[in-house]
Design a protein around this motif. Sequence first.
Motif, PDB file in Angstrom:
ATOM      1  N   GLY A  55       0.984   3.988  -3.012  1.00  0.00           N
ATOM      2  CA  GLY A  55       0.587   5.495  -2.596  1.00  0.00           C
ATOM      3  C   GLY A  55       1.251   6.478  -2.739  1.00  0.00           C
ATOM      4  O   GLY A  55       1.090   7.802  -2.364  1.00  0.00           O
TER       5      GLY A  55
ATOM      6  N   GLN B  15       0.755  -1.274   0.055  1.00  0.00           N
ATOM      7  CA  GLN B  15      -0.027  -0.132   0.105  1.00  0.00           C
ATOM      8  C   GLN B  15       0.785   1.156   0.042  1.00  0.00           C
ATOM      9  O   GLN B  15       0.548   2.172  -0.814  1.00  0.00           O
ATOM     10  CB  GLN B  15      -0.909   0.023   1.411  1.00  0.00           C
ATOM     11  CG  GLN B  15      -2.148  -0.648   0.937  1.00  0.00           C
ATOM     12  CD  GLN B  15      -3.269  -0.474   2.040  1.00  0.00           C
ATOM     13  OE1 GLN B  15      -2.741   0.138   3.269  1.00  0.00           O
ATOM     14  NE2 GLN B  15      -4.485  -0.008   1.857  1.00  0.00           N
TER      15      GLN B  15
ATOM     16  N   GLN C  63       0.773   9.843  -4.239  1.00  0.00           N
ATOM     17  CA  GLN C  63      -0.060  10.605  -3.795  1.00  0.00           C
ATOM     18  C   GLN C  63       0.539  11.977  -3.126  1.00  0.00           C
ATOM     19  O   GLN C  63      -0.105  12.817  -2.615  1.00  0.00           O
ATOM     20  CB  GLN C  63      -1.271  10.012  -3.104  1.00  0.00           C
ATOM     21  CG  GLN C  63      -1.839   8.993  -3.558  1.00  0.00           C
ATOM     22  CD  GLN C  63      -3.056   8.096  -2.409  1.00  0.00           C
ATOM     23  OE1 GLN C  63      -2.961   8.621  -1.461  1.00  0.00           O
ATOM     24  NE2 GLN C  63      -3.400   7.124  -2.972  1.00  0.00           N
TER      25      GLN C  63
ATOM     26  N   LEU D 209      -1.019  10.025   5.266  1.00  0.00           N
ATOM     27  CA  LEU D 209      -0.351   9.454   4.078  1.00  0.00           C
ATOM     28  C   LEU D 209       1.145  10.027   4.419  1.00  0.00           C
ATOM     29  O   LEU D 209       1.893   9.060   4.052  1.00  0.00           O
ATOM     30  CB  LEU D 209      -0.915  10.143   2.751  1.00  0.00           C
ATOM     31  CG  LEU D 209      -0.277  10.035   1.532  1.00  0.00           C
ATOM     32  CD1 LEU D 209      -0.314   8.596   1.089  1.00  0.00           C
ATOM     33  CD2 LEU D 209      -0.646  11.006   0.375  1.00  0.00           C
TER      34      LEU D 209
END
Length: 623
Positions: free
Chosen positions: A139, A135, A142, A317
């Motif tokens: 990601g 993950q 982003q 994040l």
Amino acid sequence: MSPRCRRKLEAALREAPTRPLRELVGLLRRDGVLTPAVLAAVGMTAAVGGFLEALLLRGVIDAGRYLTTSGQRLAGVVTLLGLLGVLLMLELPLSLGTLHLGRRLELRLRLAFLDKIPRLGDRYFRSRLVSDMAQRCHGIHQVRTVPTLAVSLLRASAELLVTLVGLLWLAPGSAFFIVLAGGLPLAIPLLAQRSLLDADRRMRDFDGVLSGFYLDALRGAVALRAHRAGPTLCRAHEEPLHEFTSAARTLLRRGITAGTLASFAATGGSVAIVMHALSRGLPPGAVLLLVYWALALVTLGRQISEGLRQYPAASSLTGRMMEPLLAPDEVDTSVALATQPRPERPAELARGVALSLRQVDVKAAGHTLLRGVELSVRPGEHIAIVGASGAGKSSLVGLLLGWHRAAAGRVEVDGEPLEGEALWRLRRETAWVEPEVSLWNKPLVDNLTYGADAAEVLPRVGQALHQADLVELLDKLPDGLQTRLGEGGGLLSGGEGQRVRLGRALLRPGVRLVIFDEPFRGLERDRRTELLERARRSFEGATLLCITHDISETRSFDRVLVIEGGRLVEDGAPRTLAAHEGSHYRALLEEEEGMQRALSGREGWRRLVLDQGVLTERRGEEG
């Protein structure tokens, strides 16, 4: 708690909390502060430009009384349009600069990962779920959105500040309502940040748990059907799914509540400003400008509230992306050593390694894996390690690979403590074969030469193919050595994958330590015996540790170690241990022989042989 563990705990408690956004800003500063400073200046200019634009529009209303000729009016309109064009032209560099900054930030983060990964130990990666690490890798792109969010918040805040100054200048008597209308849209989202952060992190935690379920299900779908584990998986999946849904709803509800309250506050404040100013008898032109700026407070408050609502997701994040970079280095000198020429070793160390374990304990997650292990291995010895599943055999060799560190006792290699440079050097000189060793979706030749200088080992590929019994596999592959093996070696059978791993180990240069952990799982007994003999001849002179459940195959080794319940219970020559009445090794031999007699002597069994994709049955003497 031992003093060593207590010191580690106290050191962890003294560590300052990590600030991922600050680390992210540090990555940006490596390219200099010029680009962020220019973007901030452009954003502030655009914010002030909106204020000037409103003043000019208000001036147009009053200018009609002074611009009497058509030429004067045309000049006024051209001037206004020119200013509007300048303001619009500022948007292009602001947008392009923000996008460029995001791409540079992502690139910097990827380069930082490439620099950090070699310094992270195996323990770090083995302590993380594969799905969680996947993950994070997925990601990382982003991170580009973080500069966009920062610039939008900066610009909206600047516009809000300039608008408030304009309102105070226009209607100083309504200062209380102006400050209230401008402060509440900021205060409400800021007060909700901690709650939103907690809800976002909880949602992402359960999202990671669910990703683990999905990955396991996709990788083991056939096994799930074969073992009828579907209902069990669904029941285990139900609770984290419920928690994820609950956390997502909580995050959405809190975000909507904060945004709604901020919008109501801004709208109510704007209405109060207009009503109070009208009661003071402002002129018509000032009233129009007042209404325009008061309505702008609502729009800007909504923009800031939306940006602050996105902040928890960006913070979570960024924290997940930065967590590996902030983890402590476990191999301090790995990068430097990787680029340095390998030093020449003394003649007495040119062959196998000498190993020494002194009262070693190994603990993981509060469980004791090994206890009080006392062991000395001479250079060049070939040692078999046997014991029941879960006894601690893999944990023992895991000490030498750096997966575990001794919680008590001392581990030495060639008289040096196994840490830092000594661990890194030992890894360069270790050949390791077990089913979990990765195969890549690359050509067969790349898988065989992985971890070595291809130019150095390519001349020996043919020899390794014969030693690892891969010639038959090579004939079946459509593109020979250039055939891709699929992700994780998915185009190979289990036994073929093990032989490829053996071939890779045989091509590794300068091997002084060989670790086999069930190296020939998935192969028939005769082939296992033959490959083990070949491997031992190839690694003659190197120290070899072989974990196996084929007890009879260990008779040819120099020594046998018997591990039981995390303890080394027997250590000696196979013949001596087998002759000793009541020894653990003899019990394991007798258990294996008894099982073979029971299976071969029981009536009603049929022997089916699968050869080259053809299933045949052997009867009577053929078996």
